[in-house]
Design a protein around this motif. Structure first.
Motif, PDB file in Angstrom:
ATOM      1  N   SER A   1       9.689  13.021 -72.422  1.00 16.52           N
ATOM      2  CA  SER A   1      10.474  12.317 -71.403  1.00 16.52           C
ATOM      3  C   SER A   1      11.815  12.971 -71.136  1.00 16.52           C
ATOM      4  O   SER A   1      12.281  13.028 -70.002  1.00 16.52           O
ATOM      5  N   ILE A   2      12.425  13.464 -72.184  1.00 21.85           N
ATOM      6  CA  ILE A   2      13.785  13.987 -72.057  1.00 21.85           C
ATOM      7  C   ILE A   2      13.841  15.189 -71.114  1.00 21.85           C
ATOM      8  O   ILE A   2      14.837  15.434 -70.451  1.00 21.85           O
TER       9      ILE A   2
ATOM     10  N   PHE B   1      12.410  15.513 -68.322  1.00 18.67           N
ATOM     11  CA  PHE B   1      12.392  15.160 -66.911  1.00 18.67           C
ATOM     12  C   PHE B   1      13.761  14.740 -66.415  1.00 18.67           C
ATOM     13  O   PHE B   1      13.945  14.408 -65.263  1.00 18.67           O
ATOM     14  N   LYS B   2      14.735  14.766 -67.330  1.00 20.31           N
ATOM     15  CA  LYS B   2      16.022  14.178 -66.989  1.00 20.31           C
ATOM     16  C   LYS B   2      16.794  15.003 -65.978  1.00 20.31           C
ATOM     17  O   LYS B   2      17.302  14.475 -64.997  1.00 20.31           O
ATOM     18  N   ASN B   3      16.842  16.307 -66.197  1.00 21.86           N
ATOM     19  CA  ASN B   3      17.797  17.091 -65.417  1.00 21.86           C
ATOM     20  C   ASN B   3      17.191  17.914 -64.290  1.00 21.86           C
ATOM     21  O   ASN B   3      17.876  18.682 -63.655  1.00 21.86           O
ATOM     22  N   ASN B   4      15.882  17.817 -64.075  1.00 22.61           N
ATOM     23  CA  ASN B   4      15.328  18.587 -62.977  1.00 22.61           C
ATOM     24  C   ASN B   4      14.255  17.790 -62.257  1.00 22.61           C
ATOM     25  O   ASN B   4      13.940  16.671 -62.634  1.00 22.61           O
ATOM     26  N   TRP B   5      13.701  18.354 -61.213  1.00 26.54           N
ATOM     27  CA  TRP B   5      12.829  17.605 -60.318  1.00 26.54           C
ATOM     28  C   TRP B   5      11.376  18.033 -60.434  1.00 26.54           C
ATOM     29  O   TRP B   5      10.565  17.700 -59.596  1.00 26.54           O
ATOM     30  N   LYS B   6      11.045  18.811 -61.464  1.00 26.77           N
ATOM     31  CA  LYS B   6       9.671  19.333 -61.520  1.00 26.77           C
ATOM     32  C   LYS B   6       8.691  18.249 -61.998  1.00 26.77           C
ATOM     33  O   LYS B   6       9.066  17.284 -62.645  1.00 26.77           O
ATOM     34  N   TRP B   7       7.422  18.463 -61.657  1.00 23.67           N
ATOM     35  CA  TRP B   7       6.391  17.490 -62.012  1.00 23.67           C
ATOM     36  C   TRP B   7       5.801  17.740 -63.390  1.00 23.67           C
ATOM     37  O   TRP B   7       5.277  16.850 -64.019  1.00 23.67           O
TER      38      TRP B   7
ATOM     39  N   PRO C   1       8.933  12.011 -61.264  1.00 20.27           N
ATOM     40  CA  PRO C   1       9.120  12.556 -62.609  1.00 20.27           C
ATOM     41  C   PRO C   1      10.360  12.006 -63.302  1.00 20.27           C
ATOM     42  O   PRO C   1      10.366  11.806 -64.505  1.00 20.27           O
ATOM     43  N   LYS C   2      11.403  11.705 -62.514  1.00 23.03           N
ATOM     44  CA  LYS C   2      12.618  11.126 -63.094  1.00 23.03           C
ATOM     45  C   LYS C   2      12.323   9.827 -63.821  1.00 23.03           C
ATOM     46  O   LYS C   2      12.935   9.509 -64.835  1.00 23.03           O
TER      47      LYS C   2
ATOM     48  N   ASN D   1       9.868   9.144 -65.512  1.00 19.38           N
ATOM     49  CA  ASN D   1       9.361   9.443 -66.844  1.00 19.38           C
ATOM     50  C   ASN D   1      10.482   9.454 -67.868  1.00 19.38           C
ATOM     51  O   ASN D   1      10.276   9.098 -69.018  1.00 19.38           O
ATOM     52  N   ALA D   2      11.667   9.879 -67.442  1.00 19.63           N
ATOM     53  CA  ALA D   2      12.799   9.863 -68.362  1.00 19.63           C
ATOM     54  C   ALA D   2      13.347   8.455 -68.493  1.00 19.63           C
ATOM     55  O   ALA D   2      13.797   8.049 -69.567  1.00 19.63           O
TER      56      ALA D   2
ATOM     57  N   ARG E   1      11.804   5.746 -68.571  1.00 17.15           N
ATOM     58  CA  ARG E   1      11.005   4.757 -69.299  1.00 17.15           C
ATOM     59  C   ARG E   1      11.516   4.553 -70.721  1.00 17.15           C
ATOM     60  O   ARG E   1      11.191   3.579 -71.356  1.00 17.15           O
ATOM     61  N   LEU E   2      12.299   5.500 -71.246  1.00 18.88           N
ATOM     62  CA  LEU E   2      12.873   5.316 -72.586  1.00 18.88           C
ATOM     63  C   LEU E   2      14.149   4.475 -72.488  1.00 18.88           C
ATOM     64  O   LEU E   2      14.603   4.139 -71.411  1.00 18.88           O
TER      65      LEU E   2
ATOM     66  N   ILE F   1      18.752   8.595 -73.256  1.00 18.66           N
ATOM     67  CA  ILE F   1      18.568   9.675 -72.307  1.00 18.66           C
ATOM     68  C   ILE F   1      19.878  10.061 -71.635  1.00 18.66           C
ATOM     69  O   ILE F   1      20.191  11.237 -71.488  1.00 18.66           O
TER      70      ILE F   1
ATOM     71  N   ARG G   1       3.606   9.899 -63.981  1.00 17.23           N
ATOM     72  CA  ARG G   1       3.010  10.813 -62.987  1.00 17.23           C
ATOM     73  C   ARG G   1       1.566  10.435 -62.723  1.00 17.23           C
ATOM     74  O   ARG G   1       1.084  10.447 -61.604  1.00 17.23           O
TER      75      ARG G   1
END
Lengths: 263, 207, 311
Positions: free
Chosen positions: B53-54, B56-62, C190-191, C193-194, C196-197, C202, C254
């Motif tokens: 999860s961490i 996905f924090k700083n970028n927009w990729k899938w 995708p954001k 996903n972060a 959810r914690l 985070i 996702r």
């Protein structure tokens, strides 16, 4: 001690109310019944009407005591009628006031015979029996005449109450009876309810000849797209009022349906 | 360290910016990772997904890259939970979840970890493992700030100590000087005996 | 992805297409084929897909950021706002374009609620409470308007229960809105996903996390308004679909994004099929069917795999 006193006073109050009831006066919470009362010439005993009652125009002079859903209880107690006259739609309100010893009378209008019965009943109630018998015979003649007007009988009619949701008239509806009486056929007459919500495909597959749209129908701009090459009649407010109400004017709606076949 | 209610957690919250004060904090660290006492964790999520999860924090990729997957696998190996990689997190024990939360801090590129009683519900073995791991990090220029109540463990693995006394005074010393009878008396309002061995120092409570 | 998940996904896609075909071609009259397909069946299918997927995604957003399985897309006072718009259009504009009015009502209320809960001191609990109170407030006004206009009350109550009447011809504006919102969502997914914690783990501090929370609340409100536009106010889909797909497919947002789209539109297509065909030619209002179809299904899964929800 106080509580006891208050409750005794309260009980005394409740018991004392019925003794004030006026003789043979009533209010009507149904526009249909208001019309019948006026046609019987018994309007003097009618002490109150609702906001929906608009025919004959003289009803405006009567005090308005509420609408379909709500009666002003204070006005009701001031008038203190003996009966509340209601139809199927407003029956549930009438029943609330039994505690004041105001008797609810609920009349059901399902077909033309029931209209005759109700007129005769109201005639007895208001001591205008002669008038009521005259009206009924007159109406029966008018209905016969209306049937003869129809030059192109057996047209298939689709009567639309509203398009969203798509509501029409079913077997138990009073309007179905009117259409049959006029010599035409309602395509939804086999549905075993009064005002069913149906699927539009059914109506399309039944291939109606004429579509009649109620004045209160919400939106009808799509009907012409869905039923191309079919005659569509949108009713005016007066026409709708006549057709929607099983009042003594119902012969006019039979005439209306009978004349639909003419181009 | 300090007694309950002296403001240890509050201090950490002020540092992270969750509690706003008028105090200007000069921050030489780039990324702060803060682990609160009872963090929420979502249900029906595998350990691996939880850690990913961490990223996905700083970028927009899938999708996360292979490097990042490798990173997660490595940290799972280090904390000994690699075999529980595909197990739902709610099936793990409290101590294991705590270890995973710390692992989250380790892979988050933070250069300072603020941990609020991280070892409180672990067995002794795991406590030692985690503290060793955190101690090793200091060689990679990552600082850990840990709130702890276990004096002997703290003495063994800590380098610098901050004590908050009942009177809200702060005592900041290195391990040699911090563990003196006077300091501990001020902080905990109890008497301690300090035993100095050949290589190690021990702390003993006197009734 | 585990084998079980792939299998469930295949079953879901299969069911979806079966339902789609049933809705299109079941008992299709040959004489009026084109008319019925182009004016009744295709528009209602498109509307079912749009409203189902919008509600499911909005529900997923709100359940994830509020970390509460009971969060509902109408949480932000949307249902009453939409209802108010619809009632206004019926009363003042003779019900022309009431779905558009519902859409506008929903959007305006949502922004009002988000503004009132404050950008700087934002919290989800505050948002829920303000949404709840605004819901009650507007609900009272709606009830008052219904009581005061007895001749249109039946129409209003029926429209407020929701459902896509086939009389509506299909609307390009709606489809454009839907595609736009799906594109925006796929950027932000995708954001989530972060998010959810635990936000404290985070993000450096709560206000950074709130920026993302607000983005997702706004997105959810937008999606729900689109669903109001296409099908009125439909309860239950927005709670049941995100929970169900979470029970079946785990917690990877996702993947859940796609399963929610499938599951939401499947539920609405199936309910639509039942509502038009089970007592043909009579129609059962869609809202009633959704609950009757969805609840047993949902309880079955809850009993089977509900342990996951204990937290």
């Amino acid at each position: 001690m106080y509580k006891l006193l208050i409750s005794i006073l309260f009980i005394f109050f409740i018991i004392s109310i019925p003794s004030y009831a006026n003789n043979n006066s009533f209010i009507s919470i149904s526009p249909t019944i208001t019309e019948i009362i006026y046609s019987l010439n018994a309007q003097e005993q009618l002490k109150g009407v609702t906001t929906q009652c608009n025919f004959p125009p003289e009803t405006k002079q009567k005090p308005i005591i509420g609408d379909y859903y709500y009666i002003n209880e204070q006005m009701l107690l001031d008038i203190r009628p003996k009966y509340i006259l209601a139809d199927d739609l407003s029956a549930f309100i009438g029943k609330k006031y039994k505690k004041y010893n105001i008797e609810p009378i609920c009349l059901n209008f399902t077909d033309i015979t029931s209209i005759y019965d109700n007129i005769l009943f109201l005639g007895k109630l208001t001591n205008k029996e002669e008038n009521s018998i005259n009206i009924v015979t007159l109406l029966k003649n008018k209905v016969k005449e209306a049937k003869n007007i129809n030059k192109h009988p057996n047209k298939k009619i689709l009567y639309i109450i509203s398009t969203k949701p798509f509501r029409t008239i079913g077997k138990n509806s009073f309007i179905t009876n009117l259409i049959n009486e006029s010599g035409n056929i309602s395509i939804t007459s086999e549905l075993n309810t009064s005002y069913p919500i149906i699927s539009m495909e059914y109506a399309i597959n039944k291939a109606p000849d004429i579509i009649v749209i109620d004045y209160h129908c919400n939106r009808d701009e799509n009907i012409s797209k869905l039923f191309p090459n079919i005659k569509i009649i949108k009713m005016t407010k007066q026409q709708s009022d006549i057709i929607d109400r099983p009042s003594p004017r119902f012969y006019k709606s039979i005439e209306f349906f009978a004349q639909l076949g003419e181009s | 360290m300090g007694s309950n209610g002296t403001g240890k957690s509050t201090l950490l919250k002020i540092i992270t910016g969750n509690i706003k004060t008028d105090i200007q904090i000069e921050n030489s660290f780039k990324n702060i990772f803060y682990l609160p006492q009872n963090p929420y964790y979502p249900s029906s999520i595998t350990t691996f997904d939880y850690l990913s999860s961490i990223f996905f924090k700083n970028n927009w990729k899938w999708f996360i890259s292979n490097e990042e997957k490798e990173k997660i696998n490595n940290i799972l190996m280090k904390i000994g939970l690699y075999d529980k990689k595909n197990i739902s997190i709610e099936n793990l024990s409290g101590g294991e979840i705590q270890k995973i939360n710390i692992a989250l801090g380790l892979i988050s590129d933070a250069d300072i970890l603020l941990l609020d009683e991280p070892a409180s519900n672990m067995d002794l073995n795991n406590q030692v493992n985690i503290l060793k791991l955190l101690k090793n990090l200091t060689y990679n220029n990552i600082t850990s700030v840990i709130i702890m109540h276990d004096l002997s463990l703290a003495l063994k693995y800590g380098d610098n100590f901050i004590g908050i006394t009942k009177e809200n005074k702060i005592i900041q010393k290195d391990s040699q000087e911090f563990f003196s009878m006077e300091n501990l008396k001020k902080i905990f309002n109890m008497d301690f005996e300090i035993i100095k061995g050949q290589n190690n120092t021990y702390v003993q409570i006197i009734d | 992805m585990a084998k079980k998940q792939i299998l469930s996904l295949i079953i879901l896609v299969f069911l979806f297409f079966i339902c789609l075909l049933l809705c299109l071609f079941y008992k299709l009259d040959i004489h009026n084929k084109e008319l019925i397909l182009s004016y009744i069946r295709i528009p209602s299918i498109i509307k079912a897909i749009i409203s189902g997927s919008c509600l499911a995604i909005a529900g997923m957003f709100l359940q994830t950021i509020s970390k509460n399985p009971l969060a509902d897309p109408y949480l932000t006072g949307l249902s009453a706002g939409a209802g108010f718009g619809i009632v206004i259009s019926i009363l003042l504009f003779n019900s022309i374009n009431y779905s558009l009015f519902g859409f506008l009502g929903a959007i305006i209320t949502a922004f009002l609620v988000i503004l009132l809960s404050g950008f700087s001191k934002f919290s989800i609990t505050k948002l829920i409470l303000i949404g709840l109170s605004l819901n009650l407030f507007t609900g009272a006004i709606i009830s008052f308007l219904i009581l005061k206009n007895p001749d249109k009350s039946y129409e209003m109550t029926l429209i407020l229960t929701g459902g896509f009447s086939s009389s509506e011809i299909f609307d390009n504006f709606l489809i454009a809105l839907f595609i736009l919102s799906i594109i925006i969502c796929s950027i932000f997914i995708p954001k989530l996903n972060a998010l959810r914690l635990d936000n404290k783990l985070i993000f450096k501090n709560q206000s950074t996390a709130n920026k993302y929370n607000i983005i997702f609340v706004i997105l959810a409100a937008f999606l729900t308004s689109i669903s109001v536009y296409s099908a009125g106010i439909l309860g239950f889909v927005g709670i049941i679909c995100p929970l169900l797909s979470k029970l079946i497919f785990g917690n990877d947002i996702r993947l859940l994004f796609f399963t929610n789209i499938l599951l939401g539109s499947y539920l609405l297509l199936f309910s639509n099929f039942i509502s038009t065909n089970i007592i043909y030619p009579l129609q059962i209002p869609l809202g009633i069917v959704i609950s009757i179809v969805g609840v047993p299904f949902f309880i079955f899964f809850l009993l089977k795999k509900g342990g996951i929800l204990n937290n």
